[in-house]
Design a protein around this motif. Structure first.
Motif, mmCIF file in Angstrom:
data_model
loop_
_atom_site.group_PDB
_atom_site.id
_atom_site.type_symbol
_atom_site.label_atom_id
_atom_site.label_comp_id
_atom_site.label_asym_id
_atom_site.label_seq_id
_atom_site.Cartn_x
_atom_site.Cartn_y
_atom_site.Cartn_z
ATOM 1 N N GLY A 116 28.847 -13.412 3.122
ATOM 2 C CA GLY A 116 27.529 -13.733 3.650
ATOM 3 C C GLY A 116 26.592 -14.360 2.643
ATOM 4 N N GLY A 117 26.555 -13.834 1.431
ATOM 5 C CA GLY A 117 25.676 -14.384 0.402
ATOM 6 C C GLY A 117 26.040 -15.812 0.046
ATOM 7 N N ILE A 118 27.333 -16.083 -0.032
ATOM 8 C CA ILE A 118 27.796 -17.437 -0.343
ATOM 9 C C ILE A 118 27.428 -18.391 0.780
ATOM 10 N N LEU A 119 27.624 -17.954 2.020
ATOM 11 C CA LEU A 119 27.278 -18.775 3.177
ATOM 12 C C LEU A 119 25.783 -19.068 3.212
ATOM 13 N N GLY A 120 24.956 -18.064 2.905
ATOM 14 C CA GLY A 120 23.509 -18.264 2.873
ATOM 15 C C GLY A 120 23.091 -19.273 1.819
ATOM 16 N N LEU A 121 23.723 -19.226 0.647
ATOM 17 C CA LEU A 121 23.393 -20.189 -0.413
ATOM 18 C C LEU A 121 23.799 -21.606 -0.027
ATOM 19 N N ILE A 122 24.964 -21.746 0.582
ATOM 20 C CA ILE A 122 25.408 -23.084 0.991
ATOM 21 C C ILE A 122 24.494 -23.639 2.078
ATOM 22 N N LEU A 123 24.095 -22.796 3.040
ATOM 23 C CA LEU A 123 23.193 -23.263 4.097
ATOM 24 C C LEU A 123 21.824 -23.642 3.538
ATOM 25 N N ALA A 124 21.325 -22.892 2.572
ATOM 26 C CA ALA A 124 20.051 -23.239 1.940
ATOM 27 C C ALA A 124 20.173 -24.563 1.186
ATOM 28 N N GLY A 125 21.294 -24.756 0.503
ATOM 29 C CA GLY A 125 21.529 -26.035 -0.180
ATOM 30 C C GLY A 125 21.630 -27.191 0.799
ATOM 31 N N MET A 126 22.249 -26.946 1.949
ATOM 32 C CA MET A 126 22.341 -27.991 2.970
ATOM 33 C C MET A 126 20.952 -28.358 3.499
ATOM 34 N N ALA A 127 20.082 -27.366 3.650
ATOM 35 C CA ALA A 127 18.714 -27.641 4.101
ATOM 36 C C ALA A 127 17.972 -28.496 3.078
ATOM 37 N N VAL A 128 18.167 -28.200 1.799
ATOM 38 C CA VAL A 128 17.523 -28.990 0.748
ATOM 39 C C VAL A 128 18.057 -30.422 0.771
ATOM 40 N N GLY A 129 19.374 -30.569 0.851
ATOM 41 C CA GLY A 129 19.966 -31.904 0.883
ATOM 42 C C GLY A 129 19.523 -32.696 2.095
ATOM 43 N N TYR A 130 19.382 -32.040 3.221
ATOM 44 C CA TYR A 130 18.935 -32.723 4.436
ATOM 45 C C TYR A 130 17.476 -33.144 4.319
ATOM 46 N N MET A 179 24.792 -24.217 -4.382
ATOM 47 C CA MET A 179 23.640 -24.917 -3.830
ATOM 48 C C MET A 179 23.788 -26.432 -3.980
ATOM 49 N N ALA A 180 24.428 -26.881 -5.065
ATOM 50 C CA ALA A 180 24.654 -28.319 -5.244
ATOM 51 C C ALA A 180 25.621 -28.849 -4.196
ATOM 52 N N VAL A 181 26.676 -28.092 -3.911
ATOM 53 C CA VAL A 181 27.621 -28.509 -2.873
ATOM 54 C C VAL A 181 26.922 -28.554 -1.517
ATOM 55 N N GLY A 182 26.099 -27.549 -1.237
ATOM 56 C CA GLY A 182 25.341 -27.553 0.006
ATOM 57 C C GLY A 182 24.390 -28.730 0.085
ATOM 58 N N GLY A 183 23.707 -29.048 -1.011
ATOM 59 C CA GLY A 183 22.812 -30.206 -1.040
ATOM 60 C C GLY A 183 23.545 -31.506 -0.837
ATOM 61 N N LEU A 184 24.724 -31.612 -1.408
ATOM 62 C CA LEU A 184 25.549 -32.802 -1.222
ATOM 63 C C LEU A 184 25.940 -32.961 0.241
ATOM 64 N N ILE A 185 26.361 -31.872 0.871
ATOM 65 C CA ILE A 185 26.756 -31.913 2.281
ATOM 66 C C ILE A 185 25.550 -32.255 3.159
ATOM 67 N N GLY A 186 24.392 -31.656 2.873
ATOM 68 C CA GLY A 186 23.192 -31.942 3.653
ATOM 69 C C GLY A 186 22.762 -33.392 3.559
ATOM 70 N N ALA A 187 22.851 -33.986 2.366
ATOM 71 C CA ALA A 187 22.489 -35.393 2.201
ATOM 72 C C ALA A 187 23.481 -36.302 2.922
ATOM 73 N N VAL A 188 24.756 -35.918 2.924
ATOM 74 C CA VAL A 188 25.760 -36.718 3.633
ATOM 75 C C VAL A 188 25.534 -36.632 5.141
ATOM 76 N N ILE A 189 25.147 -35.439 5.627
ATOM 77 C CA ILE A 189 24.880 -35.282 7.062
ATOM 78 C C ILE A 189 23.693 -36.145 7.488
ATOM 79 N N LYS A 190 22.652 -36.167 6.672
ATOM 80 C CA LYS A 190 21.490 -36.988 7.026
ATOM 81 C C LYS A 190 21.828 -38.466 6.916
ATOM 82 N N ASP A 191 22.562 -38.851 5.874
ATOM 83 C CA ASP A 191 23.052 -40.214 5.666
ATOM 84 C C ASP A 191 21.959 -41.245 5.879
#
Length: 123
Positions: free
Chosen positions: A29-43, A105-117
């Protein structure tokens, strides 16, 4: 370029989502929360994927540093010098583990930026 508003929001989201998901899903859960927060930042940042990763990593670093400082303050207030010593040792482990938080968080940010594209327009 660093978007400080997105970094601060990501830092707050990393604490909230990491705590909530850690309770709901005990092991991952903690790992998932960090990745989702990173995705929000990247988006929020958009642009290039590297830009999202850098902003996500900064949010993770701030989260780890603030968590260790709060632990030091609370340990000292509650248990005095013994609490300070215990919190210092724990904070050292947290700061050593912030590299992992930063990478998640960096991986999440990378994924979020790719999703927004959203390509940047250079004039």
């Amino acid at each position: 370029m660093i978007n400080w508003g997105a970094v601060i929001i990501g830092f707050i989201l990393s604490i909230i989502l990491g705590g909530i998901f850690a309770v709901i899903i005990p092991v991952w859960g903690g790992i998932l929360g960090l990745i989702l927060a990173g995705m929000a930042v990247g988006y929020m940042v958009g642009g290039e994927p590297l830009n999202g990763a850098v902003n996500g990593a900064l949010a993770g670093i701030f989260g780890a540093i603030v968590l260790s400082l709060l632990l030091l303050i609370a340990g000292t207030i509650i248990l005095g010098i013994i609490g300070f010593a215990a919190a210092t040792l724990t904070s050292l482990f947290i700061l050593a583990g912030f590299v992992g938080v930063m990478l998640l968080m960096a991986v999440g940010g990378l994924i979020g930026a790719v999703i927004k594209d959203e390509p940047e327009i250079v004039t």
